[in-house]
Scaffold this motif. Structure first.
Motif, PDB file in Angstrom:
ATOM      1  N   GLN A 156       0.829  -1.209   0.000  1.00  0.00           N
ATOM      2  CA  GLN A 156       0.000   0.000   0.000  1.00  0.00           C
ATOM      3  C   GLN A 156       0.860   1.254   0.000  1.00  0.00           C
ATOM      4  O   GLN A 156       0.560   2.230  -0.701  1.00  0.00           O
ATOM      5  N   GLN A 159       2.439   1.562  -3.483  1.00  0.00           N
ATOM      6  CA  GLN A 159       1.438   1.898  -4.489  1.00  0.00           C
ATOM      7  C   GLN A 159       1.025   3.367  -4.373  1.00  0.00           C
ATOM      8  O   GLN A 159       0.824   4.047  -5.388  1.00  0.00           O
ATOM      9  N   ALA A 160       0.893   3.858  -3.152  1.00  0.00           N
ATOM     10  CA  ALA A 160       0.589   5.279  -2.954  1.00  0.00           C
ATOM     11  C   ALA A 160       1.708   6.139  -3.523  1.00  0.00           C
ATOM     12  O   ALA A 160       1.452   7.193  -4.138  1.00  0.00           O
ATOM     13  N   ARG A 162       3.662   5.328  -5.988  1.00  0.00           N
ATOM     14  CA  ARG A 162       3.570   5.282  -7.454  1.00  0.00           C
ATOM     15  C   ARG A 162       2.498   6.232  -7.958  1.00  0.00           C
ATOM     16  O   ARG A 162       2.698   6.947  -8.954  1.00  0.00           O
ATOM     17  N   ARG A 163       1.347   6.257  -7.290  1.00  0.00           N
ATOM     18  CA  ARG A 163       0.274   7.160  -7.716  1.00  0.00           C
ATOM     19  C   ARG A 163       0.711   8.620  -7.650  1.00  0.00           C
ATOM     20  O   ARG A 163       0.314   9.432  -8.491  1.00  0.00           O
ATOM     21  N   ASP A 164       1.562   8.927  -6.643  1.00  0.00           N
ATOM     22  CA  ASP A 164       2.029  10.302  -6.470  1.00  0.00           C
ATOM     23  C   ASP A 164       3.309  10.580  -7.251  1.00  0.00           C
ATOM     24  O   ASP A 164       3.941  11.627  -7.058  1.00  0.00           O
ATOM     25  N   LEU A 165       3.705   9.641  -8.106  1.00  0.00           N
ATOM     26  CA  LEU A 165       4.894   9.782  -8.957  1.00  0.00           C
ATOM     27  C   LEU A 165       6.179   9.951  -8.123  1.00  0.00           C
ATOM     28  O   LEU A 165       7.088  10.689  -8.511  1.00  0.00           O
ATOM     29  N   LEU A 167       7.652   6.960  -6.572  1.00  0.00           N
ATOM     30  CA  LEU A 167       8.101   5.604  -6.253  1.00  0.00           C
ATOM     31  C   LEU A 167       9.628   5.506  -6.178  1.00  0.00           C
ATOM     32  O   LEU A 167      10.156   4.878  -5.240  1.00  0.00           O
ATOM     33  N   ALA A 193      -4.363  -5.173  -4.212  1.00  0.00           N
ATOM     34  CA  ALA A 193      -3.560  -3.998  -4.536  1.00  0.00           C
ATOM     35  C   ALA A 193      -2.706  -4.336  -5.751  1.00  0.00           C
ATOM     36  O   ALA A 193      -2.576  -5.501  -6.137  1.00  0.00           O
ATOM     37  N   GLU A 194      -2.138  -3.321  -6.361  1.00  0.00           N
ATOM     38  CA  GLU A 194      -1.280  -3.543  -7.513  1.00  0.00           C
ATOM     39  C   GLU A 194       0.089  -3.987  -7.011  1.00  0.00           C
ATOM     40  O   GLU A 194       0.948  -3.177  -6.689  1.00  0.00           O
TER      41      GLU A 194
END
Length: 271
Positions: A156, A159-160, A162-165, A167, A193-194
């Motif tokens: 989690q 993944q968060a 990654r969503r916020d660019l 990672l 989750a991814e």
């Protein structure tokens, strides 16, 4: 100058020097010496210590407390479960694991320095988490940085990121830990989750930084964790390439502990 005046001048100078010492120790960031120096100086003067003994005593106290503070910070940063040391692990109950082998892993630095991995497999309650946590605590005492996390929680977090660019920045934060302990690895499901971020983490640390994993499911069932079979094969290949695998196929600790209580509850009351 009279002897009285000389004595007063010497006393004044001594008092001035004593007043400057705490300021200099604060500037040098030596809090333990700052706290202890006056009492030790008095003892040194009273007992006639040589200068080197006085200085050595101060430095020993400073180094000891600095190490205590380092350990406390490292344990807090690690998020390792407290109270799960190797001294409290019941090796007799896990006959498939060699105590000598585990202690060697906890005391040797070579596998950490080479970025090798440690994988523990077994049913729930077999002691996998305790064993890995115990090794983690031992490595911290040897100066290594360790991070413990449930795999689903780390997924989690990544993944968060990654969503916020961000990672790459999050992976860089994890890179400062010599050992990353991923608990309950096989509980991370690709439909929750991814989990491809796990693959990126494994690739990022491959042959550089160590990963320790606890898992209930064998490799053959890891296709439930990663998005596709090719990624599963590649992840397993990287993890096992330089790895020690501990098989802990024993009866659950928790189940064994519950049996005596269950029998006591079911036993007929004495007449």
């Amino acid at each position: 100058m009279s002897m009285t005046a000389t004595t007063l001048t010497s006393t004044t100078r001594t008092a001035a020097d004593a007043a400057r010492v705490p300021l200099m120790l604060s500037e040098l960031r030596l809090p333990t010496i700052k706290r202890l120096w006056a009492d030790l100086a008095e003892q040194s003067n009273r007992e006639g210590w040589p200068a080197q003994r006085f200085l050595g005593a101060l430095l020993e106290h400073e180094m000891a407390e600095r190490e205590t503070r380092r350990l406390a910070r490292a344990r807090a940063d690690s998020q390792l479960p407290p109270g799960k040391s190797l001294s409290e692990f019941d090796f007799a109950a896990v006959s498939t694991v060699s105590k000598a082998h585990v202690m060697a892993l906890a005391e040797a630095d070579s596998w950490i320095a080479q970025g090798h991995n440690l994988l523990a497999f077994g049913p729930p309650g077999a002691g996998k988490t305790h064993l890995m946590a115990g090794i983690g605590h031992a490595l911290i005492e040897r100066g290594h940085k360790v991070l413990f996390s449930r795999t689903s929680e780390l997924v989690q977090r990544l993944q968060a990121a990654r969503r916020d660019l961000r990672l790459p920045a999050e992976l860089a934060k994890l890179d400062r830990f010599d050992l990353l302990v991923l608990d309950d690895f096989s509980y991370a499901k690709r439909d929750q989750a991814e989990t491809s971020v796990l693959f990126e983490l494994i690739c990022e640390r491959y042959e550089r930084k160590s990963i320790a994993i606890t898992a209930n499911a064998p490799f053959s069932e890891w296709d439930q964790v990663f998005p596709d079979k090719a990624m599963t094969v590649a992840a397993v290949d990287r993890l096992v390439h330089h790895a020690t695998i501990l098989e802990m196929n024993v009866e659950s600790y928790r189940r064994r502990a519950a049996l005596p209580a269950r029998r006591q509850r079911s036993a007929p009351a004495a007449q």
